[in-house]
Design a protein around this motif. Structure first.
Motif, PDB file in Angstrom:
ATOM      1  N   UNK A 397       0.836  -1.209   0.000  1.00  0.00           N
ATOM      2  CA  UNK A 397       0.000   0.000   0.000  1.00  0.00           C
ATOM      3  C   UNK A 397       0.868   1.254   0.000  1.00  0.00           C
ATOM      4  N   UNK A 398       1.905   1.251   0.817  1.00  0.00           N
ATOM      5  CA  UNK A 398       2.790   2.424   0.888  1.00  0.00           C
ATOM      6  C   UNK A 398       3.458   2.662  -0.458  1.00  0.00           C
ATOM      7  N   UNK A 404       1.416   6.820  -6.737  1.00  0.00           N
ATOM      8  CA  UNK A 404       0.310   7.718  -7.083  1.00  0.00           C
ATOM      9  C   UNK A 404       0.709   9.174  -6.872  1.00  0.00           C
ATOM     10  N   UNK A 405       1.451   9.429  -5.784  1.00  0.00           N
ATOM     11  CA  UNK A 405       1.886  10.814  -5.515  1.00  0.00           C
ATOM     12  C   UNK A 405       2.822  11.307  -6.594  1.00  0.00           C
ATOM     13  N   UNK A 406       3.606  10.395  -7.191  1.00  0.00           N
ATOM     14  CA  UNK A 406       4.501  10.814  -8.271  1.00  0.00           C
ATOM     15  C   UNK A 406       3.762  10.983  -9.581  1.00  0.00           C
ATOM     16  N   UNK A 425       3.207  -2.771 -14.169  1.00  0.00           N
ATOM     17  CA  UNK A 425       4.116  -3.282 -13.143  1.00  0.00           C
ATOM     18  C   UNK A 425       3.992  -2.541 -11.819  1.00  0.00           C
ATOM     19  N   UNK A 426       2.870  -1.884 -11.599  1.00  0.00           N
ATOM     20  CA  UNK A 426       2.676  -1.148 -10.356  1.00  0.00           C
ATOM     21  C   UNK A 426       1.379  -1.610  -9.716  1.00  0.00           C
ATOM     22  N   UNK A 427       1.431  -2.129  -8.506  1.00  0.00           N
ATOM     23  CA  UNK A 427       0.248  -2.597  -7.787  1.00  0.00           C
ATOM     24  C   UNK A 427      -0.351  -1.426  -7.045  1.00  0.00           C
ATOM     25  N   UNK A 428      -1.608  -1.146  -7.319  1.00  0.00           N
ATOM     26  CA  UNK A 428      -2.314  -0.051  -6.680  1.00  0.00           C
ATOM     27  C   UNK A 428      -3.393  -0.631  -5.794  1.00  0.00           C
TER      28      UNK A 428
END
Length: 432
Positions: A397-398, A404-406, A425-428
């Motif tokens: 999660x972190x 997401x912030x980037x 390749x990014x788990x959200x």
């Protein structure tokens, strides 16, 4: 165009024994199978079993149908063999010239004969083996069943008809007979006639020089047929392989198979010895279990080789201690982890695996304090695993929030807080 009858008469169908038939025969039976050439009959016989070829030779009175020296009625099928009579057997033996050509005869399955049909074999100097165990029931009987009062159930093969024929065979100067398999019914009765035949047979065999097929040493034995009255092997021939009829010395032989009561050399059939009861079993009758550690073999009756459901290994009880769950039947060895082991509870005196105990615990049915104590390591282990999983989820999660912030474009609206998607390749993950 020539008439069809003339064309048929002039063809090879009007020939028999690879030669022309007489004109009356051609006119009367030009389409009969009896007038096929021997070469065609041999070609047809290649598609039949040996016993079926012999029956065909008897039906056609043509020996060309059968060109083997072995006749085994066990491959004719359970429906046909019991229907064969002494007359049928006699006609078959005559048609194939058995007295001069047949080396192996096995009457397995021929339950409706008395033995008079074997008379064409009288005085045979080429016969090497004869198996008289005509009944399947007699073949599989052993141990206490062999000597029980109600055995046999039904048996027709007569000693009065068969033993004189056997006597005539062993009386021949250049006799070839190496192996005789007697019916278990005869072995149970131990008649005077059979006892005298065994004595004659042993005397004849002892007068011949026999070499071991495995070590080439001379087989020194005066007792080829067991004559110990109290022995369950009485009437069984030893020092001889059932398949190849070659001889085996005492140092090389492995004993009789406890199921089929036959003896084999190593080249024909592997015989294993149970390490616990020392019984011999051939590979065709029973597949013995082998321990992975000591490489010893054990039969199904002794069954000391256990399979561990955790590590999937087979080991005997001497090499590894095993525990069996009295509920689900699972077996575990001592090498496996404690949380998977079958354990004995000193309080309730039950021996369950922890899977069964955990099922009762989750259902609120595990009341025994001893079983709860045995299950405690399993519960603690699962709680630790769940804690590690939660820590991993927090880490995911972190990382997702940092991504997401980037790049806010990667944010997705997910209603369920337990679902996650993988994109680029990014788990959200969205969590409340």
């Amino acid at each position: 165009m020539a008439p069809p009858t003339k064309t048929i008469r002039n063809s090879s169908i009007g020939h028999g024994n690879d030669g022309p038939c007489s004109l009356p025969d051609q006119l009367s039976s030009c389409l009969s199978i009896n007038y096929l050439p021997d070469s065609i009959l041999r070609f047809i016989g290649e598609y039949l079993r040996k016993s079926s070829r012999a029956i065909m030779a008897s039906a056609l009175s043509r020996s060309a149908c059968f060109e083997s020296d072995t006749l085994d009625f066990s491959d004719t099928g359970r429906d046909l063999a019991p229907k064969l009579t002494d007359s049928d057997i006699s006609n078959i033996l005559v048609s194939i010239d058995a007295v001069n050509a047949l080396k192996v005869l096995k009457l397995i399955g021929c339950e409706n004969i008395t033995g008079t049909g074997l008379d064409p074999l009288r005085g045979s100097a080429v016969l090497e083996q004869i198996d008289l165990s005509s009944s399947d029931n007699a073949t599989i009987a052993n141990g206490e069943d062999l000597f029980s009062p109600n055995f046999p159930w039904c048996f027709t093969l007569s000693e009065d008809a068969v033993i004189p024929i056997l006597d005539s065979i062993i009386a021949e100067k250049d006799r070839a007979l190496n192996h005789v398999q007697l019916p278990l019914v005869w072995r149970k009765k131990k008649s005077k006639q059979l006892v005298e035949f065994l004595e004659s047979y042993n005397l004849v065999k002892s007068s011949r020089l026999c070499l071991c097929v495995q070590c080439d040493d001379v087989v020194e034995s005066s007792v080829w047929m067991n004559q110990i009255i109290d022995s369950s092997d009485w009437g069984l021939q030893s020092h001889t392989c059932y398949d190849c009829t070659e001889h085996i010395c005492q140092e090389c032989e492995a004993g009789f198979c406890q199921d089929c009561r036959k003896q084999f050399c190593e080249d024909c059939c592997t015989t294993k010895i149970c390490e616990m009861c020392y019984s011999a079993f051939c590979s065709e009758c029973e597949d013995l279990a082998v321990c992975e550690v000591c490489d010893n073999y054990f039969c199904q009756d002794c069954m000391p080789v256990r399979f561990c459901d955790c590590c999937n290994r087979d080991r005997c009880v001497d090499c590894m201690l095993h525990w069996d769950c009295s509920r689900c039947g699972k077996s575990n060895c001592d090498d496996c982890a404690d949380e998977h082991n079958v354990q004995w509870c000193e309080v309730c005196e039950d021996e369950y695996c922890n899977d069964c105990r955990l099922e009762d615990y989750n259902n609120g049915e595990l009341d025994c304090k001893g079983c709860r104590g045995l299950l405690l390591p399993r519960i603690m282990h699962e709680k630790e695993a769940l804690s590690r999983e939660n820590e991993m989820l927090k880490f995911v999660v972190i990382n997702a929030l940092n991504e997401i912030s980037k790049d806010p474009s990667k944010a997705m609206c997910i209603e369920c807080t337990d679902k996650y998607v993988q994109e680029d390749d990014c788990i959200i993950t969205v969590a409340v």
